[in-house]
Scaffold this motif. Structure first.
Motif, short mmCIF file in Angstrom:
data_model
loop_
_atom_site.label_atom_id
_atom_site.label_comp_id
_atom_site.label_asym_id
_atom_site.label_seq_id
_atom_site.Cartn_x
_atom_site.Cartn_y
_atom_site.Cartn_z
N ILE A 1 12.06 6.89 -1.80
CA ILE A 1 12.95 5.78 -1.44
C ILE A 1 13.08 5.66 0.07
O ILE A 1 13.06 4.55 0.64
N ALA A 2 13.19 6.81 0.76
CA ALA A 2 13.35 6.79 2.21
C ALA A 2 12.11 6.23 2.91
O ALA A 2 12.23 5.49 3.90
N VAL A 3 10.92 6.55 2.40
CA VAL A 3 9.69 6.03 3.00
C VAL A 3 9.66 4.51 2.90
O VAL A 3 9.32 3.81 3.87
N LEU A 4 10.03 3.98 1.74
CA LEU A 4 10.01 2.53 1.56
C LEU A 4 11.12 1.87 2.39
O LEU A 4 10.92 0.80 2.97
N ALA A 5 12.29 2.52 2.45
CA ALA A 5 13.38 1.97 3.26
C ALA A 5 13.02 1.96 4.73
O ALA A 5 13.44 1.05 5.48
N GLN B 1 2.67 1.78 -10.89
CA GLN B 1 1.29 2.23 -10.83
C GLN B 1 1.18 3.56 -10.09
O GLN B 1 0.43 4.46 -10.47
N GLY B 2 1.96 3.70 -9.03
CA GLY B 2 1.93 4.93 -8.24
C GLY B 2 2.46 6.13 -9.01
O GLY B 2 1.95 7.24 -8.87
N LEU B 3 3.49 5.91 -9.85
CA LEU B 3 3.99 7.01 -10.67
C LEU B 3 2.88 7.60 -11.52
O LEU B 3 2.71 8.82 -11.62
N PHE C 1 0.83 -1.21 0.00
CA PHE C 1 0.00 0.00 0.00
C PHE C 1 0.86 1.26 0.00
O PHE C 1 0.52 2.26 -0.63
N ALA C 2 1.97 1.22 0.71
CA ALA C 2 2.84 2.39 0.79
C ALA C 2 3.56 2.66 -0.51
O ALA C 2 3.82 3.81 -0.87
N ALA C 3 3.88 1.59 -1.27
CA ALA C 3 4.68 1.74 -2.49
C ALA C 3 4.06 2.69 -3.51
O ALA C 3 4.74 3.62 -3.98
N LEU D 1 1.78 4.40 6.53
CA LEU D 1 1.68 2.97 6.25
C LEU D 1 3.00 2.26 6.50
O LEU D 1 3.03 1.13 7.01
N SER D 2 4.11 2.91 6.14
CA SER D 2 5.42 2.30 6.41
C SER D 2 5.66 2.14 7.91
O SER D 2 6.10 1.09 8.38
N ILE D 3 5.34 3.19 8.66
CA ILE D 3 5.49 3.11 10.11
C ILE D 3 4.53 2.07 10.69
O ILE D 3 4.87 1.34 11.63
#
Length: 448
Positions: free
Chosen positions: A216-220, A114-116, A57-59, A405-407
């Protein structure tokens, strides 16, 4: 005796074609969003990727930030037509990748593509609203966007569950490609002649770089935060990068709730963060804690979606009788009330019907306050910065939800390791976000 000019309406000859085209595009994309939320628990189990559930979902929300910034810069220079066209192409490619993904990792990659497209689509539509519709019709067109979610909300979850059961979850993604193609055919005639040269000089690529860093930081953050040992400490560095990215992508003062536009943007981000953080886990918790089928669990999304649309129509009808500030305050309070009620139901193990019903409050809050953040932003925008401000609002929206969502994935994994209720931990985090949203909503008035 002079005749009074007729009051413009969304379906008057001057606006009917573009109104129908834009709402059709929103509606078809909404089907995909509702469907994916319904089947994702099944997808995670089938691909043995439960640990990547939150990331799926976060991606698209994180990568959407890159699309938003690129579309905002592009729109400020040449108008919104080209960004809209390319957004639909990327969105469709992402769906194809997801529908054919052999592993959860590849599916997450498809969600990134898809997000792009989805991020660029959002900004393109917002810029088009400011370019085409007069201020008095803007609350109505944003309410119509919400109304375009009604049919997808009513039938999307049930249809997704039926398709997944009958021919497999992959066709939930692959079938959506046809819907996007149909929407493109409907909106294309409305875009003719809308391509413009605003005269704005080529913008710096610095914002695009920061958008990429933030995504990138959010996903990492989710990947590192869920790891054990020293690797988990890397999540703190990722969080710092996200904050730095937001400082460079949003108007000054957005992270500290400065009165006026910065707080409008912060309110949008916090409302989305709290709401979507909880919504991503509603179907999941209804299946895991109460044993509901995907179809029955998806009904909660239907009710919330219809409530969102109905509340949005209400705020549009009230118009100037309710100020933008008041609408955002009421909306934030209702989102908080919905998340608190859902948390209590999960904690007390109340009836499954109550778990879905309480979250209706959050849907009502999003419908009432969410559209006004867009109108309030457009009120203080000009031709030269409408793309930037539209992108900033959408960035706060998507990056705020992606970060939440990442957190939440980190919180979920940590709670499981401690043998605590992971769903309750996630919903508790959403409550904190809701409280912050209420605080910033009270600062959205312009400073005097």
């Amino acid at each position: 005796m002079s005749e009074t000019a007729p009051t413009p309406r969304l379906l008057s000859p001057a606006y009917a074609a573009i109104t129908v085209g834009m709402c059709s595009l929103i509606g078809f994309v909404a089907f995909e969003a509702m469907a994916v939320t319904t089947v994702m628990p099944t997808v995670a189990r089938d691909l043995d990727g439960a640990e990547l559930y939150a990331l799926s979902f976060a991606a698209p929300l994180a990568s959407g930030v890159i699309g938003m910034v690129a579309a905002g810069l592009w729109s400020d220079r040449r108008g919104p037509v080209a960004p809209l066209v390319w957004s639909m192409v990327l969105f469709s490619v992402g769906l194809l990748i997801c529908g054919t993904a052999p592993t959860m990792e590849i599916l997450v990659g498809g969600r990134l593509v898809q997000g792009l497209g989805g991020g660029a689509l959002t900004v393109g539509l917002y810029v088009l609203v400011g370019l085409v519709f007069p201020p008095r019709l803007q609350p109505s067109i944003f309410a119509s966007f919400a109304a375009a979610w009604v049919l997808p909300a009513l039938f999307g979850p049930s249809l997704a569950a039926f398709v997944a059961d009958a021919v497999g979850w992959r066709w939930v993604f692959l079938g959506a490609v046809a819907f996007v193609g149909a929407a493109a055919l409907l909106v294309a005639p409305s875009l003719r002649g809308r391509q413009t040269d605003t005269g704005v000089e080529e913008a710096s690529t610095v914002r695009l770089v920061w958008a990429t860093v933030g995504a990138i930081a959010v996903l990492a953050l989710e990947l590192l935060g869920s790891a054990r040992g020293v690797a988990g400490l890397g999540a703190l560095g990722a969080l710092v990068l996200v904050v730095l990215a937001l400082r460079n992508l949003l108007p000054p003062g957005s992270l500290t709730g400065r009165p006026g536009l910065p707080s409008v943007i912060a309110t949008r981000g916090l409302m989305s963060a709290g709401f979507f953080c909880a919504e991503a886990y509603i179907v999941y918790v209804l299946q895991e804690q109460w044993g509901l089928t995907p179809g029955r669990a998806g009904l909660a999304l239907s009710v919330v979606g219809v409530t969102w649309a109905s509340s949005s129509q209400l705020q549009a009808r009230l118009g100037a009788r309710v100020s933008h500030v008041r609408a955002m305050e009421v909306g934030s309070l209702l989102v908080l009330a919905g998340v608190v009620s859902l948390s209590l139901t999960v904690w007390l193990d109340g009836p499954s019907l109550l778990a879905g019903a309480t979250y209706v409050l959050a849907g009502a809050g999003m419908g009432f306050g969410y559209p006004r953040t867009s109108v309030a932003m457009l009120d203080v925008s000009t031709d030269s910065d409408r793309g930037f401000n539209s992108a900033a609002l959408s960035i706060a929206d998507s990056l705020g939800a992606a970060l939440a969502l990442s957190i939440s994935g980190v919180v979920f994994a940590a709670a499981e390791r401690q043998d605590a209720n992971p769903f309750l931990a996630v919903f508790g985090f959403a409550v904190v976000l809701g409280v912050l949203g209420v605080v910033t909503s009270r600062r959205t008035a312009q400073a005097r």
